[in-house]
Design a protein around this motif. Structure first.
Motif, PDB file in Angstrom:
ATOM      1  N   LYS A 129       0.936  -1.119  -0.111  1.00  0.00           N
ATOM      2  CA  LYS A 129       0.015   0.122  -0.009  1.00  0.00           C
ATOM      3  C   LYS A 129       1.103   1.159   0.083  1.00  0.00           C
ATOM      4  O   LYS A 129       2.100   1.195   0.384  1.00  0.00           O
ATOM      5  N   GLY A 130       0.375   2.310  -0.605  1.00  0.00           N
ATOM      6  CA  GLY A 130       1.002   3.443  -0.272  1.00  0.00           C
ATOM      7  C   GLY A 130       1.376   3.994  -1.877  1.00  0.00           C
ATOM      8  O   GLY A 130       1.501   3.237  -2.910  1.00  0.00           O
ATOM      9  N   ASP A 131       1.920   5.198  -2.127  1.00  0.00           N
ATOM     10  CA  ASP A 131       2.769   5.755  -3.007  1.00  0.00           C
ATOM     11  C   ASP A 131       4.028   5.293  -3.139  1.00  0.00           C
ATOM     12  O   ASP A 131       4.393   4.619  -2.172  1.00  0.00           O
ATOM     13  N   PRO A 132       4.815   5.616  -4.310  1.00  0.00           N
ATOM     14  CA  PRO A 132       6.293   5.094  -4.333  1.00  0.00           C
ATOM     15  C   PRO A 132       6.984   5.587  -3.111  1.00  0.00           C
ATOM     16  O   PRO A 132       8.002   4.747  -2.672  1.00  0.00           O
ATOM     17  N   LEU A 133       6.845   6.656  -2.820  1.00  0.00           N
ATOM     18  CA  LEU A 133       7.563   7.114  -1.429  1.00  0.00           C
ATOM     19  C   LEU A 133       7.458   6.072  -0.213  1.00  0.00           C
ATOM     20  O   LEU A 133       8.428   5.806   0.129  1.00  0.00           O
ATOM     21  N   HIS A 134       6.142   5.946   0.176  1.00  0.00           N
ATOM     22  CA  HIS A 134       5.915   5.030   1.246  1.00  0.00           C
ATOM     23  C   HIS A 134       6.408   3.687   1.060  1.00  0.00           C
ATOM     24  O   HIS A 134       6.841   2.938   1.849  1.00  0.00           O
ATOM     25  N   GLN A 135       6.269   3.075  -0.228  1.00  0.00           N
ATOM     26  CA  GLN A 135       6.599   1.634  -0.726  1.00  0.00           C
ATOM     27  C   GLN A 135       8.062   1.692  -0.445  1.00  0.00           C
ATOM     28  O   GLN A 135       8.589   0.677   0.089  1.00  0.00           O
ATOM     29  N   GLU A 136       8.935   2.427  -0.867  1.00  0.00           N
ATOM     30  CA  GLU A 136      10.302   2.457  -0.793  1.00  0.00           C
ATOM     31  C   GLU A 136      10.630   2.760   0.599  1.00  0.00           C
ATOM     32  O   GLU A 136      11.635   2.093   1.251  1.00  0.00           O
ATOM     33  N   ALA A 137      10.073   3.517   1.512  1.00  0.00           N
ATOM     34  CA  ALA A 137      10.380   3.770   2.814  1.00  0.00           C
ATOM     35  C   ALA A 137      10.210   2.575   3.374  1.00  0.00           C
ATOM     36  O   ALA A 137      11.017   2.221   4.521  1.00  0.00           O
ATOM     37  N   PHE A 138       9.030   1.927   3.353  1.00  0.00           N
ATOM     38  CA  PHE A 138       8.773   0.907   3.998  1.00  0.00           C
ATOM     39  C   PHE A 138       9.955  -0.405   3.813  1.00  0.00           C
ATOM     40  O   PHE A 138      10.189  -1.115   4.882  1.00  0.00           O
TER      41      PHE A 138
END
Length: 341
Positions: A188-197
């Motif tokens: 879930k999330g945009d690319p920012l949050h996916q990479e941060a995850f």
């Protein structure tokens, strides 16, 4: 002794409530010393009404004040004799000065701390980190709550590291860290949050429990909520608004009938007073600006004496716990894993 510098002219209720809060803090913490910056005549007039240990308080006169109407960067550079700039310069230059507190312009405090005091080495961006009450009776630390509207994945990793250090300094041995997203699933999330995850799973020193939704922030199931500044600010303002709305709805319904009033008076008055006390920001102090070379606390602009007192005690406790060096160590230890980010 722990020395804290206080901007006596910052906030909606300065200097009267700021000075009163300073006197309260001195009474509660015998090893605290304070330096108040601002209009000396007005500060002294307020101090004349208070009982305090004169040996532990000093006033430094300043001829200017930075207001909410000022452009932060321009004000920091132009109003060099303002209570905020003078205080931040003292914080940087005085080795004994451990922390700084202001209820003034949020933008000016953030900008001034960054320009005058500087970032901890290795920190990509500082973050605003307030503490909110949770349903489990503890606190959750929200990083970031408004300093960085646009972020990169590495920034979110640093927010997690700094929030972890802050929670540990407050007595939480193994803080649970959640990434605020639009769903709990990993994808879930945009690319920012996916990479941060992905980065957070690999970063040492973080007890990362995965994605959380906005409704989970105050559930008590996490200790640190990691957000970009835009989402974090919306989250805390929404929470504050929801709490105020619920209290208003409850009050309206209690006033709607005789039986509701009677039931409240006989059975529920104490419970509602406890709820109101838990939700009162005055007891939690201010928001810590983590990632700066010394402890900086931004108190609520509408703060009155109890909140200023809580912010001063919060700032002193953070400094005494070694928060700044702890953040520096955690960020440095995580850097090998960040080189590819």
């Amino acid at each position: 002794m722990t020395k804290v510098i206080l901007d006596a002219m910052g906030g909606d209720n300065a200097p009267e409530q700021i000075v009163k809060g300073a006197a309260l803090a001195l009474a509660q913490k015998p090893d605290l010393t304070l330096v108040l910056t601002g209009d000396e005549a007005r500060i002294n007039a307020c101090l004349a009404k208070e009982t305090y240990d004169r040996a532990r308080l000093r006033v430094v006169h300043c001829s200017e004040v930075i207001t909410n109407d000022d452009v932060p960067t321009a004000a920091i550079r132009q109003k060099k004799d303002s209570s905020l700039v003078v205080a931040l310069n003292m914080l940087k230059e005085d080795e004994e000065a451990a922390a700084f507190v202001s209820a003034g312009s949020t933008g000016a405090v953030l900008t001034g701390a960054l320009l005058r005091v500087g970032r901890i080495r290795g920190v990509s961006r500082p973050a605003v980190c307030p503490a909110f009450p949770t349903a489990a009776g503890g606190r959750v630390y929200i990083a970031d709550a408004g300093a960085n509207a646009e972020c990169k994945p590495l920034n979110l990793v640093h927010f997690a590291l700094m929030g972890t250090a802050y929670a540990r300094s407050a007595g939480i041995k193994e803080p649970r860290v959640g990434l605020v997203s639009n769903g709990t699933e990993e994808h879930k999330g945009d690319p920012l949050h996916q990479e941060a995850f992905s980065l957070l799973k690999q970063t040492p020193g973080i007890n990362f429990v995965g994605n959380i939704e906005g409704r989970d922030i105050m559930s008590g199931e996490i200790d640190v909520a990691v957000c970009d500044g835009f989402s974090g600010n919306v989250a805390i303002k929404s929470s504050e608004g929801c709490a105020l709305a619920m209290l208003k709805i409850i009050k309206q319904n209690i006033s709607a009938s005789f039986w509701a009033k009677l039931g409240y008076a006989l059975f529920m008055r104490g419970a509602f007073k406890k709820i109101k006390r838990v939700m009162d920001y005055n007891q939690y102090g201010g928001a810590l600006l983590i990632g700066i070379n010394k402890v900086v606390v931004k108190s609520h602009g509408a703060s009155k004496a109890p909140s200023i007192c809580a912010s001063l005690l919060q700032a002193a406790a953070a400094a005494e716990s070694g928060l700044v060096p702890s953040v520096a160590r955690m960020v440095e230890a995580a850097q090998p894993q960040e080189e590819h980010a």
